[in-house]
Design an enzyme around this catalytic site. Structure first.
Site, PDB file in Angstrom:
ATOM      1  CB  SER A 167      60.959  71.025  29.410  1.00 44.96           C
ATOM      2  OG  SER A 167      59.716  71.089  30.077  1.00 44.96           O
ATOM      3  CD  GLU A 179      60.503  63.317  31.307  1.00 48.01           C
ATOM      4  OE1 GLU A 179      60.464  64.361  31.978  1.00 48.01           O
ATOM      5  OE2 GLU A 179      61.242  63.164  30.319  1.00 48.01           O
ATOM      6  CG  HIS A 215      60.580  67.487  33.388  1.00 49.00           C
ATOM      7  ND1 HIS A 215      60.362  67.010  32.116  1.00 49.00           N
ATOM      8  CD2 HIS A 215      60.515  68.845  33.290  1.00 49.00           C
ATOM      9  CE1 HIS A 215      60.160  68.025  31.294  1.00 49.00           C
ATOM     10  NE2 HIS A 215      60.259  69.145  31.980  1.00 49.00           N
TER      11      HIS A 215
END
Length: 539
Positions: free
Chosen positions: A211, A334, A435
């Site tokens: 990330s 995501e 995610h």
């Protein structure tokens, strides 16, 4: 020394061989760690001077040398940050502006005579949350899978680490740019100078992150000052285009000054602000900026013409990234987590998406934006909300990763993946392979506690097999090899067809990680046609 590096009679080494293996001399002083279950550990080692007082919003400086043996058995504090129910930090550690510490964990097999490869891990958290002490990053499983050394790094977050006040510098009050990136750079220099004493090989360092941490990795791949500090890189779910220019950074800084009731003529007062007020005002901007300007973040690296000479994607496409092997990819779903959390970070409504494209056209009139029909061709048959999630996922994560892989494949091998596995519970909740869901499998910490519902409807046996396979691939790569996991399918490098050894039928190889792995060629073909070749800046 920070709390975790305190010196006490109990921290003095004994004469036992075990303790001698835990007593390490660094270039700034000695530290003593502890034996954990299956590995040796040193926590809370200072790699920079406290970034407080006159060093607040300045480039990090090396720490002062210390004379007594420093206790390295407890984590250092995380950077001050807002509370977040999703990101768990180690209990009892707390937050402190004096946060620039790192942790080292080494397999028993690694020592000065038998140095192991090193993975330097940069945590994520939207540039405002997280820390190196997150229970997710407990290294026991990884260290038992292969001999290696793991370094996890704290860096400055939010307004303390990403607010660029340099446009407001005066003769008496100087501010530096890209503070968090400079923190990571100093940590990498520390690794080069010190990791051999812990059993690590400074010539086999992999810089890895997820990330926001992944985006710091991709940015660092284009930072000239980082040349030679790492030999491989891993970037998971990296918003690689979340890098902005100085003009935009100055606007965000002006908003921060306004929120704190400090005029440009009074910038010296910024160093007197209570850190809690900085966190509060910083969090206000974190929510406000993407609300007013969909698809943008308040905090991200800046093209400052100094540390970061150009937008990273520009340098990747021109073949100017550091020529090191790269393992990179994203997750299939995501954006779903951001919808579930009602996060302001990702524009998923049709109104927000249209506003984002309007702003993009206004800010970058030279760009040839794809038409609505062209983009829509990749999402035919989807409901409106699903289409919004797809657009956010692909413009925020997947397409930047594909564009980056295309560019970097000119200078080094690239291994591209998509993580598709989701447990029955995560599918039922509608978030799928969202995610960060690959992280438990990488670190081998599949269940975070008694309240974790991830496997309540099954999937744990498959998850454990997937974790072993994923760890095997990642650790083979860290060790300097191809990311193989025999007898699973081989992972071929990503090639675009322009290389001399290209085979058209095997171009653009992508490993799809699921209950079983499989390799697909040009997995993102429809997306590439829909979005075009022009790099679009989102997030």
């Amino acid at each position: 020394m920070p709390r975790s590096n305190r010196t006490s009679p109990g921290s003095q080494p004994s004469d036992t061989a075990a303790d001698q293996r835990l007593l390490i001399s660094t270039e700034h002083g000695q530290v003593i760690g502890s034996d954990e279950a299956g590995y040796r550990s040193w926590k809370g080692i200072r790699y920079a001077a406290p970034p407080i007082g006159e060093l607040r919003w300045r480039a990090p400086q090396p720490p002062r040398a210390w004379q007594a043996v420093a206790d390295a058995t407890e984590f250092g504090p995380s950077c001050p940050q807002p509370a977040n129910p999703v990101i768990s930090l180690a209990p009892g550690i707390g937050h402190d502006e004096d946060c620039l510490t790192l942790n080292v964990a080494a397999s028993p097999e690694c020592d000065c005579d038998h140095p192991g490869p090193v993975m330097v891990w940069i945590h994520g958290g939207a540039y405002i949350f997280g820390g190196s002490n997150q229970p997710m990053f407990e290294p026991a499983s990884l260290l038992s899978a292969a001999p290696m050394v793991i370094v996890t790094v704290n860096y400055r977050l939010g307004a303390l680490g990403f607010l660029d006040l340099s446009s407001f510098s005066t003769e008496g009050h100087q501010f530096d740019s890209n503070l968090a990136l400079r923190d990571v750079l100093l940590a990498l220099n520390w690794v080069q100078s010190n990791i051999a004493a812990f059993g690590g090989d400074p010539a086999r360092v992999t810089l890895a992150g997820e990330s926001a941490g992944g985006a710091l990795v991709t940015t660092m791949l284009t930072v000239p000052a980082a040349a030679g500090l790492f030999q491989r890189a891993i970037a998971e779910s990296a918003p690689a285009t979340s890098v902005y220019d100085r003009e935009r950074a100055a606007k965000v800084a002006a908003m921060f000054l306004q929120d704190t009731d400090i005029s440009p003529a009074e910038v010296g007062r910024l160093r007197e602000l209570p850190v809690d007020q900085i966190v509060e005002s910083g969090y206000s901007l974190y929510s406000k900026v993407p609300g007013e300007f969909p698809g943008t973040l308040a905090y991200a690296p800046i093209v400052d013409g100094d540390l970061v000479p150009d937008y990273p994607l520009n340098r990747f496409r021109r073949g100017l990234s550091h020529p090191v092997p790269l393992l990179i990819g994203t997750n299939k779903d995501e954006a779903a987590m951001f919808k579930l959390m009602k996060s302001p970070l990702m524009p998923i409504t049709s109104e927000a998406i249209m506003q984002m494209f309007t702003d993009m056209a206004s800010d970058h009139p030279q760009l040839k934006l794809p038409s609505e029909a062209q983009v829509g061709s990749a999402y035919v048959g989807m409901k409106l909300k699903a289409k919004g999630l797809g657009v956010a996922r692909d413009l925020g994560f997947r397409m930047p990763t594909v564009w980056l892989a295309e560019g970097h494949s000119q200078v080094g091998p690239v291994y591209l993946f998509r993580f598709d596995w989701a447990t029955p519970m995560l599918r039922l909740l509608g978030i799928g392979a969202t995610h960060a869901t690959e992280l438990p499998y990488l670190w081998g910490n599949l269940i975070s506690g008694p309240k974790d519902i991830t496997f309540k409807l099954g999937g744990l046996s498959t998850g454990r097999q997937l974790s072993r396979r994923l760890q095997t691939r990642w650790l083979a790569f860290v060790a300097g090899n191809e990311p193989a996991a025999d007898p699973a399918v081989p992972w071929l490098p990503y090639r675009t067809g322009s290389s001399l050894d290209s085979q058209p039928e095997k171009d653009r190889a992508t490993l799809v990680i699921d209950a079983t792995d499989h390799l697909e060629f040009d997995l993102d073909g429809e997306l590439r046609l829909a979005w075009g070749d022009e790099v679009l800046s989102f997030l």
